[in-house]
Design a protein around this motif. Sequence first.
Motif, PDB file in Angstrom:
ATOM      1  N   PRO A 265       0.816  -1.215   0.000  1.00 36.43           N
ATOM      2  CA  PRO A 265       0.000   0.000   0.000  1.00 36.43           C
ATOM      3  C   PRO A 265       0.854   1.272   0.000  1.00 36.43           C
ATOM      4  CG  PRO A 265      -0.971  -1.629   1.445  1.00 36.43           C
ATOM      5  CD  PRO A 265       0.324  -2.223   0.970  1.00 36.43           C
TER       6      PRO A 265
ATOM      7  N   LEU B 253       2.264   2.292  -3.379  1.00 29.28           N
ATOM      8  CA  LEU B 253       1.314   3.016  -4.224  1.00 29.28           C
ATOM      9  C   LEU B 253       1.177   4.472  -3.766  1.00 29.28           C
ATOM     10  CD1 LEU B 253      -0.494   2.289  -6.646  1.00 29.28           C
ATOM     11  CD2 LEU B 253      -2.296   1.718  -5.030  1.00 29.28           C
ATOM     12  N   THR B 254       1.184   4.681  -2.464  1.00 25.47           N
ATOM     13  CA  THR B 254       1.146   6.061  -1.939  1.00 25.47           C
ATOM     14  C   THR B 254       2.328   6.859  -2.478  1.00 25.47           C
ATOM     15  OG1 THR B 254       0.121   5.284   0.093  1.00 25.47           O
ATOM     16  CG2 THR B 254       1.168   7.451   0.191  1.00 25.47           C
TER      17      THR B 254
ATOM     18  N   MET C  72       4.173   6.190  -5.185  1.00 25.93           N
ATOM     19  CA  MET C  72       4.045   6.350  -6.638  1.00 25.93           C
ATOM     20  C   MET C  72       3.131   7.528  -6.984  1.00 25.93           C
ATOM     21  SD  MET C  72       3.440   2.306  -7.585  1.00 25.93           S
ATOM     22  CE  MET C  72       2.959   2.573  -9.294  1.00 25.93           C
ATOM     23  N   LYS C  73       1.953   7.542  -6.357  1.00 27.03           N
ATOM     24  CA  LYS C  73       0.977   8.585  -6.678  1.00 27.03           C
ATOM     25  C   LYS C  73       1.462   9.954  -6.204  1.00 27.03           C
ATOM     26  CE  LYS C  73      -3.448   7.223  -6.673  1.00 27.03           C
ATOM     27  NZ  LYS C  73      -4.711   6.444  -6.560  1.00 27.03           N
TER      28      LYS C  73
END
Lengths: 312, 312
Positions: free
Chosen positions: B243, B246-247, B249-250
């Motif tokens: 998780p 992804l945090t 990456m975004k």
Amino acid sequence: MIIYWGNRDPHLRLPSNPSLSMNLAGLETCTTVSFDDELLEDEVYIGGVAQTGAARKRVVAHLNLIRSYAQLENRARVESHNNFPAGAGIASSASAFAALTLAAAAAAGLAFSEAQLSALARRGSGSACRSVPGGFVEWRMGTGDTDSYAISIAPPEHWALADVIAMLSAAHKPTASTEGHALAETSPLQAVRVAGANERLARCKAALLARDFTALADVVELDSTLMHAVMMTSTPPLYYWEPLTLTVMKSVRAWRTEGLPVCFTIDAGPNVHCLTLAECAEEVKRRLRALGVPETLTALPGGPARLIPAEG
Amino acid sequence: MIIYWGNRDPHLRLPSNPSLSMNLAGLETCTTVSFDDELLEDEVYIGGVAQTGAARKRVVAHLNLIRSYAQLENRARVESHNNFPAGAGIASSASAFAALTLAAAAAAGLAFSEAQLSALARRGSGSACRSVPGGFVEWRMGTGDTDSYAISIAPPEHWALADVIAMLSAAHKPTASTEGHALAETSPLQAVRVAGANERLARCKAALLARDFTALADVVELDSTLMHAVMMTSTPPLYYWEPLTLTVMKSVRAWRTEGLPVCFTIDAGPNVHCLTLAECAEEVKRRLRALGVPETLTALPGGPARLIPAEG
């Protein structure tokens, strides 16, 4: 279960790949349409709020299409209510345009078959064609406007599945599906995703008809991840997954390894559809809440879109 | 920057696609090899710990290859130290097999060129071939064992980039890269990823040589996500992202939109390499920590693998 992403004809909403889904009982749109020769323009209310801009424009375009079939000139008043969040990647536009199509076609006096209504609903929102027939439905690609529609491949009572939706966000997604579909072709992965769709659909359908959960889980998750791979490699990339989306995905896979029949599929949004057997829905819901999922919605296989005769 | 994933020949570790990377100064393996005719078997110590099982076996296989070239029969004592976590998807095996190759080849008396050493390192761990030359390096596919090696395309001082690694986990990944590579062909996306690799490598190289960060960012992120798309659609699927991955990456994408030159690339693990300009490394580090990233490592472009003459 097998996801629609990308159009071969964006205007007619003819899809790039065939798709398969389960209608959801209890997640419903109720829409009333009345044509009225005293109205100067179409009036569109969603959840009691008068719509302007893009939302109204899309409804008006669909009414125009129906008026052209019915050779009708009257403007209409449209009132629509959803009992679930719209624009959050749980197919609200599919539900909405199926309801609008049935109500408007009836109000306009069109005597359309289910297939014709499904094809007509497709023009408003591609996946709306799948919300017209009942139960488990397949949207066949067809060759053009008239034969690209959905048919029921099994009634709701065929298999007691449940969709436990992990609602991570009820917020409107930053990129609406219509714009997202237009980006599909910019991904180097879309062509290969599309090329394999017939085979995945055949596997999914066979698993569904045989009620083979393990086989269903594998193909449903693969198909979902293929679509998100296309989205994340589009130009510009679309990242619909949130950190908690990934937590749910990985947890669902771990639970299945432990013996709980559950798998995930994710539409164009952060929310996760956890497909399971109806008898396991409470357990899945309990585990999702324990992961920190703020809200869940549970739905069983649903019937077809239906007309509710006007009162009085 | 352009990732290696999948082998066309697993035994020789001939890659399915060409790749491109930046060596990291300061993240180093220091390995000492001494052949000794009194030893009955190879002794392998990593971080002072005697190795048994798979780790030792892989080193012994590499020593056997070097012995065969040198026509040597003596067993060796190998002592290796990393100054960064191993097996966590930050290329520890690349660094380790480059160091082992240089030390063992020298100890065995092999007078190999850089290209030969790079090809030899490749046999131990594919990406180790890229840790032999310095700076920014390209691993050409070649046609076979002798011409599949890496060359420097620009020295470390060509561009003051920094790699700020968001260390989400220093744990050993559940699936080692060697096994992961073997799964690549089970993904329906691997063929198209490979088919586009030459074009992405050319774009990446051009951006690097022109010091065009925006162009670099787009192709590096696309290439990384393509690899993870392959991994997540393998049978069985490999989900290396956590998780927090992804945090990051975004967030990196949002920061770039705001004007901070930073992009991500992710190897076979949850940790995120945030490439940025050296002058922005502190700011990137500060923002990563504010997201909850427990630890970061920062590295500048590094030189080639080198021999350190034995003391005394």
